[in-house]
Design an enzyme around this catalytic site. Structure first.
Site, PDB file in Angstrom:
ATOM      1  N   TYR A 189      -3.746  -0.199  -5.459  1.00 41.09           N
ATOM      2  CA  TYR A 189      -5.047   0.431  -5.170  1.00 41.09           C
ATOM      3  C   TYR A 189      -5.377   0.450  -3.681  1.00 41.09           C
ATOM      4  CZ  TYR A 189      -4.948  -1.395  -9.893  1.00 41.09           C
ATOM      5  OH  TYR A 189      -4.534  -1.767 -11.156  1.00 41.09           O
ATOM      6  N   HIS A 190      -4.361   0.714  -2.847  1.00 39.86           N
ATOM      7  CA  HIS A 190      -4.578   0.717  -1.403  1.00 39.86           C
ATOM      8  C   HIS A 190      -4.101   2.007  -0.750  1.00 39.86           C
ATOM      9  CE1 HIS A 190      -4.121  -3.942  -1.855  1.00 39.86           C
ATOM     10  NE2 HIS A 190      -5.329  -3.529  -2.196  1.00 39.86           N
ATOM     11  N   PRO A 191      -4.470   3.181  -1.252  1.00 42.91           N
ATOM     12  CA  PRO A 191      -4.076   4.422  -0.567  1.00 42.91           C
ATOM     13  C   PRO A 191      -4.724   4.493   0.805  1.00 42.91           C
ATOM     14  CG  PRO A 191      -5.709   4.890  -2.261  1.00 42.91           C
ATOM     15  CD  PRO A 191      -5.308   3.451  -2.433  1.00 42.91           C
TER      16      PRO A 191
END
Length: 556
Positions: free
Chosen positions: A474-476
């Site tokens: 969840y780190h775009p």
């Protein structure tokens, strides 16, 4: 708010009430001199499960609070479509994330300056903003803040498995750190969480709520931005849908795009700013040919290493209805107990191999096994889990428009595992995780390896496991990166190249992903941006002395 005869006019319009947007709203409205409008596509953050830390597993996939993105077929992940949750709610992803507070490694920021000609982005210049934004229960120090709006709390959940995990770090060459955000940013440690008195301390709680107490700050929820209004080489306003009505607002000073690494490039492209050929294919008038928009997409891919636990723990029975009721009552009365925990309270930053100059692996350790059922509910195993993140990937992807319709989700191509280097280091990372769990400290608790399982012994076995179960952590990021070259989207003060009155301020401006969770860096970036926007001097750089491991870990 200043009204004109035609359309409402504000000094600043912020698109997105996520981590960056909330910080900007607070900082830009604090003097009372400027009017600020914040546009958020999602609803208010009223759900109780947002604010109960243990409720994270109930909110982060909730379609009412989540954009619910899926990647396109990922070629090196067996053509799977990988879920990519992003917060669609006030607070953005800080309202649905796992609350882990990690700044990343100091070398992440120093290398931004060195590799991308960004002299304003050394860690010495960033550290004062991390400190100014934080109140740490560890106490104020050279590295920690004691009076900022964001509360951070060292993990407190009592479990022998956390103690064992930390001791395993000491016993191995992977090391131990008392504080990964302080003088020794490498090793195994107890994490900090963005919590305050047993509740989630999201960006909305920390920053936006105080801002909304002021008469010059306005929030509109359910406001779906269609595009920005561009006149010549200036962005002058925003068009959006609200309660079924198409509306336009004007910006006297600036429009600030804080939609995140997916929504920000999408909004730029829908507004005619981006790769010209791509925009024309979708029938969009090109306002500014900026080829880097949507390119350089980076993320932290992750897989789980899971072992059976030979001793039953209280946490393994946490979802028993009686235990849930007891934990809920304890939280309501005291804000303590299992419901006050984000579960992933320990982890680490380690190196996958001897040639790495600083950590390229992040661990998140949980004292149980978490399984999602088809109906979205969760079950806990008598196990323990270690998320293994590739935290410095070399694979790079991109974001494309699906159509010119703002309601159509963009196409996400992360291109996970598209380089040999990523594949090689990810396999080694799994071996490092196994090595950690093999330490003597785990002997009384370590049962059979469930994932990848004892049959996964060769590099090919492990890589196939990774390809089959790889997920996003969840780190775009990095899709509107800072820089001065032809592929950069913004300068080092986050002004869009070739466009007046427009900045992008969120994780998309990172030139390269940091080696840990992104919520803390995003809030730091926004705080610095607010000073750039207001023409204020940046905080005085602080050259802290950090302890780095003198020798990289040996190859195993």
């Amino acid at each position: 708010m200043v009204e004109s005869r035609e359309i409402p006019t504000y000094d600043y319009i912020i698109i997105g009430a996520g981590s960056a947007g909330c910080v900007l709203a607070n900082r830009l409205s604090e003097s009372g001199q400027y009017s600020v409008l914040v546009l958020e596509a999602g609803p208010p953050d009223r759900s109780l499960m947002i604010h109960v830390p243990a409720g994270v597993h109930k909110v982060y996939k909730n379609p009412k609070l989540n954009w619910g993105y899926l990647t396109e077929d990922e070629p090196e992940a067996f053509d799977r479509n990988i879920e990519t949750p992003r917060g669609k709610v006030v607070g953005g992803s800080s309202s649905i994330n796992s609350m882990v507070y990690m700044r990343g490694h100091p070398r992440d920021y120093d290398r931004w300056g060195e590799d991308f000609n960004l002299p304003k982005w050394s860690y010495a210049q960033c550290l004062p903003y991390f400190k100014a934004g934080e109140t740490s229960d560890r106490g104020a120090s050279d590295w920690r803040g004691g009076s900022g709006p964001l509360n951070t709390t060292r993990g407190k959940l009592d479990s022998p498995l956390f103690d064992v995990f930390l001791e395993a770090g000491r016993q191995s060459d992977q090391g131990y750190s008392d504080d990964l955000n302080a003088y020794k940013p490498e090793g195994i440690a107890r994490f900090d969480s963005t919590t305050r008195n047993g509740r989630r301390c999201s960006a909305a709680v920390a920053h936006l709520r105080p801002a909304l107490q002021r008469s010059n700050c306005t929030l509109l929820t359910g406001a779906m931005v269609h595009k920005m209004v561009i006149e010549g080489n200036r962005t002058s306003g925003v068009e959006f849908m609200h309660r079924g009505e198409r509306r336009t607002v004007a910006a006297e000073r600036e429009v600030i795009l804080s939609g995140g690494a997916i929504n920000s490039p999408q909004t730029l492209m829908l507004s005619g700013i981006g790769p010209a050929d791509h925009l024309r294919r979708h029938g969009i008038d090109v306002k500014l040919d900026l080829p880097g928009v949507g390119r350089n997409l980076q993320d932290h891919p992750t897989v789980i290493v899971k072992y059976a636990c030979t001793r039953p723990m209280t946490i393994h029975r946490a979802l028993n209805p009686v235990n849930q009721l007891t934990a809920g009552m304890q939280w309501i009365l005291t804000r303590r107990g299992p419901a006050a925990s984000n579960f992933w309270e320990a982890g680490g930053l380690v190196r996958s191999g001897h040639e790495m100059d600083y950590p390229d692996v992040e661990y998140h350790f949980g004292p149980a096994g978490v399984n999602f059922r088809d109906d979205g509910s969760i079950a806990l195993d008598q196990a323990f889990s270690l998320h293994v993140d590739q935290s410095r990937p070399t694979s790079v992807g991109h974001i494309d428009l699906r159509s010119a319709n703002p309601a159509d989700k963009p196409k996400l191509h992360f291109n996970y595992l598209s380089t040999e280097d990523d594949c090689r280091r990810f396999v080694r990372s799994i071996r490092k995780a196994r090595e950690l769990i093999a330490q003597k400290a785990f002997d009384p608790y370590r049962g059979e390896e469930i994932r990848p399982g004892p049959d996964a012994t060769t590099d090919k076995d492990i890589l196939d496991y990774i390809r089959g179960l790889l997920e996003t952590d969840y780190h775009p990021s990095c899709t509107c990166r800072m820089g001065n070259d032809a592929d950069a989207v913004v300068d080092q003060e986050m002004r869009v190249h070739g466009m007046e009155g427009l900045r992008v301020v969120d994780a998309s401006v990172m030139p390269r992903i940091t080696c840990a969770n992104l919520n803390a860096p995003t809030q730091m970036i926004a705080a610095r941006a607010a000073d750039f926007i207001r023409g204020r001097e940046q905080l005085e750089p602080f050259h802290a002395k950090f302890h780095f491991t003198e020798e990289a870990p040996a190859e195993h």
